[in-house]
Write an enzyme that holds these catalytic residues in place. Structure first.
Site, short mmCIF file in Angstrom:
data_model
loop_
_atom_site.label_atom_id
_atom_site.label_comp_id
_atom_site.label_asym_id
_atom_site.label_seq_id
_atom_site.Cartn_x
_atom_site.Cartn_y
_atom_site.Cartn_z
N GLY A 143 -50.25 18.96 29.47
CA GLY A 143 -50.55 20.36 29.25
C GLY A 143 -50.10 21.29 30.36
O GLY A 143 -50.11 22.51 30.19
N ARG B 88 -41.50 11.30 25.79
CA ARG B 88 -40.63 12.47 25.80
C ARG B 88 -41.49 13.68 25.44
O ARG B 88 -42.59 13.54 24.92
CB ARG B 88 -39.49 12.31 24.80
CG ARG B 88 -38.53 11.17 25.13
CD ARG B 88 -37.30 11.27 24.26
NE ARG B 88 -36.44 10.12 24.41
CZ ARG B 88 -35.58 9.93 25.40
NH1 ARG B 88 -35.49 10.84 26.35
NH2 ARG B 88 -34.81 8.87 25.45
N SER C 95 -44.06 20.21 25.11
CA SER C 95 -43.80 20.68 26.47
C SER C 95 -42.30 20.88 26.68
O SER C 95 -41.49 20.64 25.78
CB SER C 95 -44.35 19.69 27.50
OG SER C 95 -43.61 18.49 27.49
N ASP D 144 -56.26 16.79 16.69
CA ASP D 144 -56.17 15.77 17.72
C ASP D 144 -57.54 15.12 17.89
O ASP D 144 -58.25 15.41 18.85
CB ASP D 144 -55.70 16.39 19.04
CG ASP D 144 -55.37 15.34 20.10
OD1 ASP D 144 -55.24 14.16 19.74
OD2 ASP D 144 -55.26 15.71 21.29
N SER E 118 -55.18 6.07 21.42
CA SER E 118 -53.73 6.20 21.57
C SER E 118 -53.30 5.92 23.01
O SER E 118 -52.36 5.15 23.26
CB SER E 118 -53.30 7.62 21.17
OG SER E 118 -51.97 7.89 21.56
#
Length: 503
Positions: free
Chosen positions: A168, A195, A199, A256, A264
């Site tokens: 973030g 990757r 962002s 999310d 995850s």
């Protein structure tokens, strides 16, 4: 029905098997039916698509399918419809707010990986997790199931350390310093990175500027056994494959789920054999976790989940209110990270965060006494040992170990924004900074991004440079300029904020 394979040069974005309308009518098959394609010992599941791209007696498979399964043009296969998997019933249980048992979670994950669940069913599962959540028993079961349905890394060099930032913050090239510092101290740290998704540069995008990042599991094991570390792209591996599939549903739904996010991250650490894991939770305006209370609650969940997985987990809550370092974008960040490793110096935000995280890992790994990790990390960086270790990593991953920051090409189309007035920098908008860099072409255009000249709290004069946009084309530069003017990413105010007259 028996048919010959026809390879279609298309990416459908789905796991699709194609037949034509005539064959579908004969077999009483319908669009989106779950079907099974068999050839010898190979079994492939997919959603049925009806199309004139294939003729009678043919089964078409898209490039999406071929990425995971080897089929040859003209190969004879058998296609049969498949009933609704039992795992769909378990998804409905969670939709109704019921707790799932371990075996039910395992069935769902296995069917996701085997492609027995269609996109709509996977989306239903993700939605159910967003609405009804998972308790820690369910999260632990989900984490292990996600790891064990993919490849697992077994490295002999112990202890195995790992670090992960939930992201973030623009410009977060911190782990490019952390990994060689930790490895130079004799600890093992096989770092897989992602990757960029939203962002301007993921760690893998930055590292790829100066060395290769795509390797098989066996190649990673060889690299790590030799030099004690790696900086590779996790997407090239079959680690927790269910995660890559559910992420597509999360993106489409813009959700999310907390339990799925924990699973995850930790499933990949579990699959990599990590024994000591440090989680970096950046906190502040414009990042994923904006308050300390949220960060502490998330930290507790990571630590508890680690205990259930047999991993020792610590969490660092870090400042995420503005970009890290002075650069955003793959090539610009690569320059800054390499320069910091070579000289032992760099922007305070980058150096201090890297040393702080590396210091915690050194203490967790038992090579530094409690409270002395950061000092040891600083000595390793400033002595050049971290840079020498980084050169080893670069060479083992197929890059030039003697590459210098100035060897890295950056976008030569530039535009500099200046301060419109004198005053103090009172805020930098993380999301706007990321948006500008992406508008300039990052991360696809490696040389695109921006250089920041100021940070929050600094005094500026009218006309002082604030940031420079770099792009590889004039068109991209123009887009980034328009975006920057619209968002005004850097806020400057004088000491008098507002004048109110006598009413």
């Amino acid at each position: 029905m028996r048919a010959k394979v026809r390879i279609l040069d298309v990416f459908s974005g789905r796991y699709s098997v194609f037949i034509n309308e005539e064959e579908a009518k004969k077999a009483k098959l319908h669009p989106d039916d779950l079907v099974k394609v068999e050839s010898g010992k190979k079994t492939i599941y997919g959603s049925l698509a009806i199309s004139n791209l294939v003729g009678p007696g043919e089964v078409g498979v898209s490039r999406d399918v071929l990425q995971l399964h080897s089929l040859s043009e003209g190969e004879v296969v058998t296609l049969t419809p498949v009933g609704t998997p039992e795992s769909v019933r378990y998804i409905k249980k969670k939709m109704h707010g019921e707790k799932l048992r371990k075996v039910e979670i395992e069935a769902i994950v296995r069917d996701i990986v085997d492609r027995k669940l269609r996109d709509i069913e996977i989306s239903s599962f993700v939605t159910a997790l967003e609405i009804n959540g998972l308790d820690m028993d369910e999260i632990a079961a989900l984490t292990i199931a996600m790891a064990e349905t993919g490849d697992m890394l077994d490295i002999d060099r112990k202890p195995i350390m790992d670090v992960h930032s939930i992201g973030g913050v623009p410009g977060n090239k911190t782990n490019i310093l952390v990994v060689p510092i930790v490895a130079a101290a004799g600890l093992t740290i096989p770092k897989t990175s992602s990757r960029a998704i939203t962002s301007a540069a993921g760690t893998a995008d930055v590292v790829e500027v100066f060395t290769n990042v795509s390797f098989s599991l066996d190649e990673i094991k060889r690299i790590v056994e030799k030099v004690g570390a790696c900086l590779v792209w996790g997407g090239a591996l079959n680690l927790a494959p269910a995660d890559d599939i559910t992420i597509k549903a999360e993106r489409a739904l813009s959700v999310d789920p907390r339990g799925l996010m924990l699973a995850s991250i930790m499933s990949k650490k579990y699959a990599m054999g990590s024994q000591y894991v440090l989680i970096d939770i950046p906190t502040g305006k414009g990042v994923k976790v904006e308050t300390m209370d949220e960060a502490r609650a998330l930290a507790r969940d990571f630590i508890e989940l680690g205990k259930r997985l047999g991993q020792y987990v610590e969490v660092a809550i870090t400042y995420g209110g503005q970009p890290i370092g002075h650069t955003v974008g793959p090539a610009l960040e690569a320059r800054e990270a390499l320069s910091a490793l070579m000289t032992g110096k760099g922007p305070g935000s980058l150096i201090e965060k890297a040393l702080g995280l590396a210091g915690i890992l050194l203490e967790m790994g038992g090579v530094a006494p409690a409270g002395m990790g950061k000092k040891m990390a600083r000595e390793i960086l400033e002595s050049g040992k971290a840079y020498e270790k980084m050169k080893e990593i670069i060479e083992e991953q197929g890059g030039d170990p003697n590459i210098k920051p100035e060897d890295i090409q950056i976008g030569d189309k530039t535009y500099t924004f200046t301060a419109p007035t004198s005053g103090y920098v009172t805020g930098i908008d993380n999301r706007a900074i990321t948006g500008i860099a992406r508008a300039a072409g990052a991360p696809e255009d490696k040389g695109a991004g921006l250089e920041l000249y100021v940070k929050v709290g600094e005094k500026v004069k009218e006309g002082d440079p604030l940031f420079t946009i770099h792009a590889e084309s004039e068109a991209r530069l123009d887009q980034a300029i328009v975006f920057a003017r619209r968002t005004e990413p850097i806020k400057i105010e004088g000491m008098v904020l507002q004048r109110i007259g006598n009413i």
